[in-house]
Design an enzyme around this catalytic site. Structure first.
Site, PDB file in Angstrom:
ATOM      1  N   ASP A  29       0.857  -1.184   0.000  1.00  0.00           N
ATOM      2  CA  ASP A  29       0.000   0.000   0.000  1.00  0.00           C
ATOM      3  C   ASP A  29       0.897   1.239   0.000  1.00  0.00           C
ATOM      4  O   ASP A  29       1.896   1.279   0.717  1.00  0.00           O
ATOM      5  CB  ASP A  29      -0.895  -0.011   1.249  1.00  0.00           C
ATOM      6  CG  ASP A  29      -2.001   1.013   1.168  1.00  0.00           C
ATOM      7  OD1 ASP A  29      -1.691   2.222   1.182  1.00  0.00           O
ATOM      8  OD2 ASP A  29      -3.174   0.617   1.082  1.00  0.00           O
ATOM      9  N   ILE A  30       0.546   2.237  -0.800  1.00  0.00           N
ATOM     10  CA  ILE A  30       1.394   3.435  -0.887  1.00  0.00           C
ATOM     11  C   ILE A  30       1.185   4.389   0.292  1.00  0.00           C
ATOM     12  O   ILE A  30       1.991   5.294   0.488  1.00  0.00           O
ATOM     13  CB  ILE A  30       1.207   4.185  -2.225  1.00  0.00           C
ATOM     14  CG1 ILE A  30      -0.223   4.684  -2.386  1.00  0.00           C
ATOM     15  CG2 ILE A  30       1.644   3.327  -3.392  1.00  0.00           C
ATOM     16  CD1 ILE A  30      -0.403   5.651  -3.540  1.00  0.00           C
ATOM     17  N   ASN A  86     -13.490  -2.885   1.660  1.00  0.00           N
ATOM     18  CA  ASN A  86     -14.470  -1.812   1.756  1.00  0.00           C
ATOM     19  C   ASN A  86     -15.362  -1.826   0.515  1.00  0.00           C
ATOM     20  O   ASN A  86     -14.912  -2.185  -0.567  1.00  0.00           O
ATOM     21  CB  ASN A  86     -13.763  -0.460   1.869  1.00  0.00           C
ATOM     22  CG  ASN A  86     -12.834  -0.396   3.059  1.00  0.00           C
ATOM     23  OD1 ASN A  86     -13.112  -0.972   4.106  1.00  0.00           O
ATOM     24  ND2 ASN A  86     -11.720   0.286   2.903  1.00  0.00           N
ATOM     25  N   GLY A  92     -16.102   3.158   2.846  1.00  0.00           N
ATOM     26  CA  GLY A  92     -14.715   3.623   2.823  1.00  0.00           C
ATOM     27  C   GLY A  92     -13.944   3.269   1.562  1.00  0.00           C
ATOM     28  O   GLY A  92     -12.734   3.460   1.520  1.00  0.00           O
ATOM     29  N   GLN A  93     -14.624   2.779   0.530  1.00  0.00           N
ATOM     30  CA  GLN A  93     -13.924   2.419  -0.707  1.00  0.00           C
ATOM     31  C   GLN A  93     -13.534   3.690  -1.458  1.00  0.00           C
ATOM     32  O   GLN A  93     -14.367   4.571  -1.678  1.00  0.00           O
ATOM     33  CB  GLN A  93     -14.809   1.532  -1.591  1.00  0.00           C
ATOM     34  CG  GLN A  93     -14.100   1.001  -2.806  1.00  0.00           C
ATOM     35  CD  GLN A  93     -14.948   0.009  -3.600  1.00  0.00           C
ATOM     36  OE1 GLN A  93     -16.120  -0.219  -3.312  1.00  0.00           O
ATOM     37  NE2 GLN A  93     -14.333  -0.578  -4.605  1.00  0.00           N
ATOM     38  N   HIS A  99     -10.497  -4.730  -3.655  1.00  0.00           N
ATOM     39  CA  HIS A  99      -9.176  -4.990  -3.102  1.00  0.00           C
ATOM     40  C   HIS A  99      -9.280  -5.355  -1.626  1.00  0.00           C
ATOM     41  O   HIS A  99     -10.145  -4.874  -0.915  1.00  0.00           O
ATOM     42  CB  HIS A  99      -8.230  -3.810  -3.302  1.00  0.00           C
ATOM     43  CG  HIS A  99      -8.741  -2.493  -2.814  1.00  0.00           C
ATOM     44  ND1 HIS A  99      -9.732  -1.767  -3.472  1.00  0.00           N
ATOM     45  CD2 HIS A  99      -8.392  -1.749  -1.739  1.00  0.00           C
ATOM     46  CE1 HIS A  99      -9.945  -0.644  -2.829  1.00  0.00           C
ATOM     47  NE2 HIS A  99      -9.161  -0.611  -1.763  1.00  0.00           N
ATOM     48  N   HIS A 101      -7.375  -5.289   1.876  1.00  0.00           N
ATOM     49  CA  HIS A 101      -6.293  -4.722   2.672  1.00  0.00           C
ATOM     50  C   HIS A 101      -5.820  -5.787   3.656  1.00  0.00           C
ATOM     51  O   HIS A 101      -6.643  -6.441   4.303  1.00  0.00           O
ATOM     52  CB  HIS A 101      -6.786  -3.520   3.490  1.00  0.00           C
ATOM     53  CG  HIS A 101      -7.097  -2.312   2.692  1.00  0.00           C
ATOM     54  ND1 HIS A 101      -6.186  -1.309   2.496  1.00  0.00           N
ATOM     55  CD2 HIS A 101      -8.224  -1.940   2.044  1.00  0.00           C
ATOM     56  CE1 HIS A 101      -6.743  -0.359   1.764  1.00  0.00           C
ATOM     57  NE2 HIS A 101      -7.989  -0.723   1.472  1.00  0.00           N
TER      58      HIS A 101
END
Length: 113
Positions: A29-30, A86, A92-93, A99, A101
């Site tokens: 994750d960035i 999400n 919260g998407q 994807h 997390h």
């Protein structure tokens, strides 16, 4: 299509890839929210959890398998980690390509927020 994750899959944008096969890719994750924070996604574009079809089941079933494999490689499987997906704005998407997390390396709290 202007999907950030599709661009990552197509190598149009850089990513630190942790795992890849014909169906699934996992990458760092960035904007990590834990010492270990990576995403696991299907290569097929599916916008939200609401858009998964019966034919997607085999690929979707690979997501937790890959999450556990990479979590073990990252050294967080024994202590534990959190997996979350999400769906839509209230969930919260922010990127509309499903994807998973995977977060670990610290104590998680509940409720998550």
């Amino acid at each position: 299509m202007d999907c950030l994750f599709c661009k990552l899959i197509n190598r149009e944008i850089p990513a630190t890839i942790l795992y890849e096969d014909d169906d699934v890719i996992a990458f760092e994750d960035i904007m990590p929210q834990a010492p270990v924070h990576f995403l696991v996604i299907p290569k097929k574009h599916i916008s939200t959890l609401n858009d998964i079809s019966e034919e997607d089941a085999p690929v979707i079933g690979k997501l937790p398998i890959v999450a556990a494999k990479v979590a073990k490689e990252k050294g967080v499987s024994d202590d534990g980690f959190r997996v979350t997906m999400n769906c839509n704005e209230m969930g919260g998407q922010t990127v509309y390509h499903i994807h998973m997390h995977v977060l670990g390396g610290r104590q998680m709290t509940w409720p998550p927020g």
